[in-house]
Design a protein around this motif. Structure first.
Motif, mmCIF file in Angstrom:
data_model
loop_
_atom_site.group_PDB
_atom_site.id
_atom_site.type_symbol
_atom_site.label_atom_id
_atom_site.label_comp_id
_atom_site.label_asym_id
_atom_site.label_seq_id
_atom_site.Cartn_x
_atom_site.Cartn_y
_atom_site.Cartn_z
ATOM 1 N N ASN A 1 0.811 -1.210 0.000
ATOM 2 C CA ASN A 1 0.000 0.000 0.000
ATOM 3 C C ASN A 1 0.853 1.272 0.000
ATOM 4 O O ASN A 1 0.383 2.337 0.378
ATOM 5 C CB ASN A 1 -0.933 -0.002 1.217
ATOM 6 C CG ASN A 1 -2.177 0.834 0.992
ATOM 7 O OD1 ASN A 1 -2.632 0.996 -0.127
ATOM 8 N ND2 ASN A 1 -2.727 1.374 2.063
ATOM 9 N N ALA B 1 4.611 -0.101 3.629
ATOM 10 C CA ALA B 1 3.214 0.116 4.011
ATOM 11 C C ALA B 1 2.384 -1.049 3.469
ATOM 12 O O ALA B 1 2.321 -1.270 2.256
ATOM 13 C CB ALA B 1 2.706 1.436 3.443
ATOM 14 N N GLY C 1 -1.293 -3.011 3.293
ATOM 15 C CA GLY C 1 -2.730 -2.901 3.481
ATOM 16 C C GLY C 1 -3.394 -4.225 3.170
ATOM 17 O O GLY C 1 -2.733 -5.258 3.021
ATOM 18 N N GLN C 2 -4.699 -4.228 3.073
ATOM 19 C CA GLN C 2 -5.404 -5.441 2.704
ATOM 20 C C GLN C 2 -6.638 -5.095 1.871
ATOM 21 O O GLN C 2 -7.231 -4.031 2.036
ATOM 22 C CB GLN C 2 -5.815 -6.259 3.928
ATOM 23 C CG GLN C 2 -6.799 -5.598 4.853
ATOM 24 C CD GLN C 2 -7.131 -6.466 6.053
ATOM 25 O OE1 GLN C 2 -6.364 -7.337 6.435
ATOM 26 N NE2 GLN C 2 -8.285 -6.233 6.651
#
Length: 252
Positions: A33, A54, A56-57
């Motif tokens: 991310n 970074a 994220g999902q």
């Protein structure tokens, strides 16, 4: 035999869409991310630079798609046109069309828009505009998806040949990238998203179950019918927006 119509094949595997494993209704896909930072020069005895990616999902929640066909006892016992084989083919084609529509919708909502040259026409610079809007990291293995008529509109354009690229070429490539045809993509028109281009390895497909079949001879036995039920669960999602572009025509 029943002479069947033809439809486009399911594009996901041909394009290299990533198959996402998982259990349950929703699976969460970990994604990058942020951006990779360059190393920092550190002089002797100074503190080493600290960095962290970074992460994220992307949540992928299954949607279930169903189909029911009903056949009478008389039809099943009296036909001699290989009806059941035709129905298998029909259901398979319908599933492929459903998958293609889901893939196109995911790409044109989760990808990155590129403005095309005209509201209701193909322009000579469109393929280059879209192709070179894609970051170089994703160019290898990238492909086009569009209607066959849209592909034809670009190939009919005439004028001075580009001197920095080969003229002509294979009919299954556009600007040296493979072209896939699908009527699930919008036609050329004001405000429409008529071309999709990118690296489809960065699109995910979570599918569970794959197409499932149930033959029910009891539910409608009172009226002499056999029910055939089909269903599958699927969700497509663009996992890296910059890897998939779609060309959008101006509204005017």
């Amino acid at each position: 035999n029943i002479v069947a119509k033809r439809d486009t094949i399911m594009l996901a595997d041909k394009l290299g869409v990533a198959r996402i494993p998982g259990t349950g209704i929703t699976t969460n896909v970990p994604i990058d991310n942020g951006t990779a930072n360059v190393f920092v020069a550190t002089t002797e005895a100074n503190t080493v630079d600290r960095d962290a990616p970074a992460i994220g999902q992307a949540a992928m929640t299954l949607v279930y798609y169903t189909k029911k066909l009903q056949l009478s006892y008389q039809l099943i016992n009296g036909e001699d046109s290989k009806l059941l084989a035709f129905i298998e083919n029909y259901v398979g084609r319908a599933a492929a069309l459903t998958h293609n529509a889901l893939l196109v919708t995911a790409c044109t909502t989760g990808g990155t828009s590129v403005t095309l040259g005209a509201a209701a026409a193909a322009t000579a610079g469109d393929p280059q505009t879209v192709a070179y809007s894609l970051k170089g990291e994703y160019a290898e293995g990238s492909q086009w998806v569009m209607k066959r008529a849209t592909d034809g509109a670009y190939r009919k354009l005439t004028g001075n040949a580009f001197q920095y690229a080969p003229t002509g070429g294979a009919v299954d490539t556009l600007w040296n990238y493979p072209v896939n045809w699908s009527d699930s993509v919008a036609a050329i028109g004001a405000g429409n998203k008529s071309v999709i281009f990118g690296n489809f390895n960065f699109v995910g497909l979570y599918e569970s179950p794959t197409i499932t079949f149930l033959r029910d001879p009891y539910g409608a036995a009172g009226t002499g019918q056999v029910n055939l039920f089909y269903h599958f669960g699927a969700i497509y999602k663009v996992l890296v927006a910059e890897a998939v572009l779609y060309g959008t025509h101006p509204t005017a």
